[in-house]
Write an enzyme that holds these catalytic residues in place. Structure first.
Site, PDB file in Angstrom:
ATOM      1  CB  THR A 130      -0.928  -0.007   1.241  1.00  0.00           C
ATOM      2  OG1 THR A 130      -1.792  -1.128   1.181  1.00  0.00           O
ATOM      3  CG2 THR A 130      -1.749   1.269   1.318  1.00  0.00           C
ATOM      4  CB  SER A 155      -2.627 -10.776  -0.317  1.00  0.00           C
ATOM      5  OG  SER A 155      -2.855 -10.174  -1.578  1.00  0.00           O
ATOM      6  CG  ASP A 193      -3.270  -7.685   3.584  1.00  0.00           C
ATOM      7  OD1 ASP A 193      -3.647  -6.954   4.520  1.00  0.00           O
ATOM      8  OD2 ASP A 193      -3.831  -7.722   2.478  1.00  0.00           O
ATOM      9  CG  ASP A 206      -1.856  -6.805  -2.321  1.00  0.00           C
ATOM     10  OD1 ASP A 206      -1.986  -7.785  -1.556  1.00  0.00           O
ATOM     11  OD2 ASP A 206      -2.444  -5.740  -2.176  1.00  0.00           O
TER      12      ASP A 206
END
Length: 557
Positions: free
Chosen positions: A23, A101, A132, A99
């Site tokens: 992020t 994940s 995450d 990302d």
């Protein structure tokens, strides 16, 4: 010495920021937030707290692949901190920004390899990562990075830095300040003004800025409006004479995690344990390690049968705080069946540690089960572990007195006196420094007694700190022509700082032998590693206040 009294001549720290995605670097797009490139130019260069605007043409060498190929990268420098030090840094972006994940053991290996390739070029490393799976990556790296002697700090954010309201700026700036000022040679996680040991942290909130906590271990450091308070007694340091190395082949494909719930059937657990190739299972149980035994102890029999087949099962509590202890009958039953008590490890630490141990050469079910119950990177509370504490009372004054006495004892080659001064809780003095910025290792590196130098290294002293002149202990030893001292320092992971190399190469023309042992003239990554191996094989010597402000010897240089 109080950090605020540090002279302005303290060398600036050089930090490599490794961008993996997440992020923190995302920007808006028609399909939502997506990872964006050129983070240094588009974000950091525009913010005064990350770029003081001075010396914009300074480029830092970054090793970009395992072949040792180097690329000169533009750098930025922070304004002076409260400790009168500036941090110069550059951002190295992965070819594929992920990302979090989507990250897996391949991504962990890429991070570890990047740190390894650039280990001798930078004082510390900051890794930008999505939140995450951040706790998993922290835990995995803590096991993969062996004999770590420099700070490795992971951070991220809940909102992108490109957004008006974000936590990215504070998290990254705090990580840079800690990495560039304090010699904390651990894999850490920095978030919301707190520095956690990476393998003790877990994500506790999906959207709050206080997204991470370390429920069973206090923070290693806390940032306030005035300064950073480091709990030095909690900091772990390498205490073996070995070079930094990495192990990247975690066996994540043969481990699993299963959460016990009321009414779970033994057949469900057995179905997981019957998975082809399964070698280890993290079992998340109730309370202090309890699980239903099932009618006629069916559940216990399922677990015992799997253990007999060579599957290692680790018992971790579902509770956020506390630890597994077989004080109740259900927990005792699991323990007697061969289930390993994971004590107060997080699930993330237990899973990655299991994958790490299973991948070790010649590992067996018995050896993995044994090591899972013991702390190897501070991932669980071990009362037998040595700690580094400040003395009670006026700790700084007491340590200053000890440091002065140590200097005389080292100069006289009096090992017995050195050991006597170091008795009790004075280990922190090892990274303290005198008016010239010399730590006890600096002094011992060009003093006659090799055994005193060895003693300090085995007590956890850092070989990477620089004095006011920017010199490492290795430089001082080589400059004095002390070949055995150089070999011992190299065996302990020491290397010349990038700022020392030009002068070292000049000195090497007069005394090539000892400087070759120190790594001068070995430009490529492969050659540097060969010299390190040669240096190790040729060495034949035998041989008060937990919230203390930063001190001169506590910062990498």
């Amino acid at each position: 010495m109080d950090a605020h009294q540090l002279p302005s001549s303290v060398p600036e720290s050089q930090v490599l920021i490794i961008m993996t995605g997440g992020t923190i670097c995302m920007q808006r797009s028609p399909s939502g937030f997506v990872p964006a490139r050129h983070f240094q130019q588009t974000c950091l260069a525009k913010i005064p707290i990350f770029n003081d605007g001075s010396q914009p043409q300074v480029f830092l060498d970054v090793v970009v692949n395992s072949a040792g190929e180097r690329k000169k990268c533009s750098s930025l420098r922070t304004p002076p901190s409260l400790y009168e030090r500036q941090v110069r840094y550059t951002v190295f972006e992965f070819e594929e920004l992920l990302d979090s994940s989507s990250i897996d053991s391949k991504g962990w290996a890429e991070i570890a390899q990047t740190i390894y390739n650039n280990y001798t070029l930078f004082d510390a490393f900051v890794i930008l990562h999505g939140t995450d799976s951040l706790a998993y990556t922290c835990s995995a790296l803590s096991f993969m990075l062996q004999n770590l002697g420099k700070p490795v700090i992971l951070t991220g954010s809940q909102a992108p830095m490109s957004e008006l309201q974000n936590d990215a700026s504070d998290n990254l700036l705090g990580s840079l300040v800690v990495a560039g000022h304090f010699m904390i040679p651990e894999v850490c996680l920095y978030f919301n003004y707190k520095l956690f040991r990476g393998n003790r942290a877990t994500k506790v909130a999906a959207s709050d800025f206080a997204a991470f906590d370390s429920p069973n271990a206090p923070p290693l450091a806390v940032t306030t409006s005035m300064q950073t308070h480091v709990n030095w007694d909690l900091v772990r340091r390498p205490t073996s004479l070995e070079n930094f190395s990495i192990r990247t082949n975690l066996d994540t494909s043969h481990v699993a995690c299963l959460r016990i719930f009321p009414g779970i059937k033994p057949e469900m657990v057995d179905a997981v344990l019957q998975l082809e190739g399964l070698r280890g299972l993290v079992l998340e149980t109730f309370g202090a390690g309890n699980a239903p035994g099932g009618r006629d102890d069916a559940m216990t029999k399922v677990l015992a049968s799997a253990i007999q087949r060579g599957i290692v099962i680790i018992n971790i509590t579902q509770c956020l705080t506390g630890h597994v202890s077989p004080v109740y009958a259900p927990g005792m039953t699991l323990f007697r069946a061969g289930v390993v008590a994971g004590q107060d490890m997080t699930t993330e630490a237990a899973l990655t540690k299991l994958a790490y141990l299973l991948a070790l050469p010649d590992s067996t079910s018995a050896s993995v089960a044994r090591d899972m119950a013991n702390s190897i990177r501070g991932e669980l509370t071990s009362h037998s572990q040595a700690v580094f504490r400040h003395p009670d009372g006026d700790g700084l004054s007491a340590r200053t007195t000890t440091l002065t006495a140590l200097g005389y004892a080292i100069a006289q080659g009096d090992l017995e006196k050195v050991q006597d001064l170091m008795k009790g809780e004075n280990n922190q003095v090892l990274n303290d420094s005198d008016y010239a910025g010399n730590t006890p290792v600096h002094i011992a590196s060009h003093s006659p007694s090799l055994e005193i130098l060895r003693y300090f290294l085995l007590q956890g002293a850092s070989v990477h700190l620089r004095n006011r002149a920017g010199r490492t202990p290795l430089f001082l030893a080589a400059n004095d022509g002390l070949a055995d001292h150089v070999k011992l320092l190299r065996k302990s992971g020491a290397h010349l700082h990038a700022d020392e190399r030009a002068l070292a190469e000049t000195q090497a023309r007069r005394r090539p032998g000892v400087w070759a042992l120190a790594g001068v003239g070995t430009g490529s990554l492969k050659e540097r590693h060969e010299v390190e191996i040669q240096s190790q094989s040729s060495f034949d010597g035998d041989g008060g206040n937990n919230k203390m402000q930063a001190i001169a010897g506590s910062a990498p240089a």
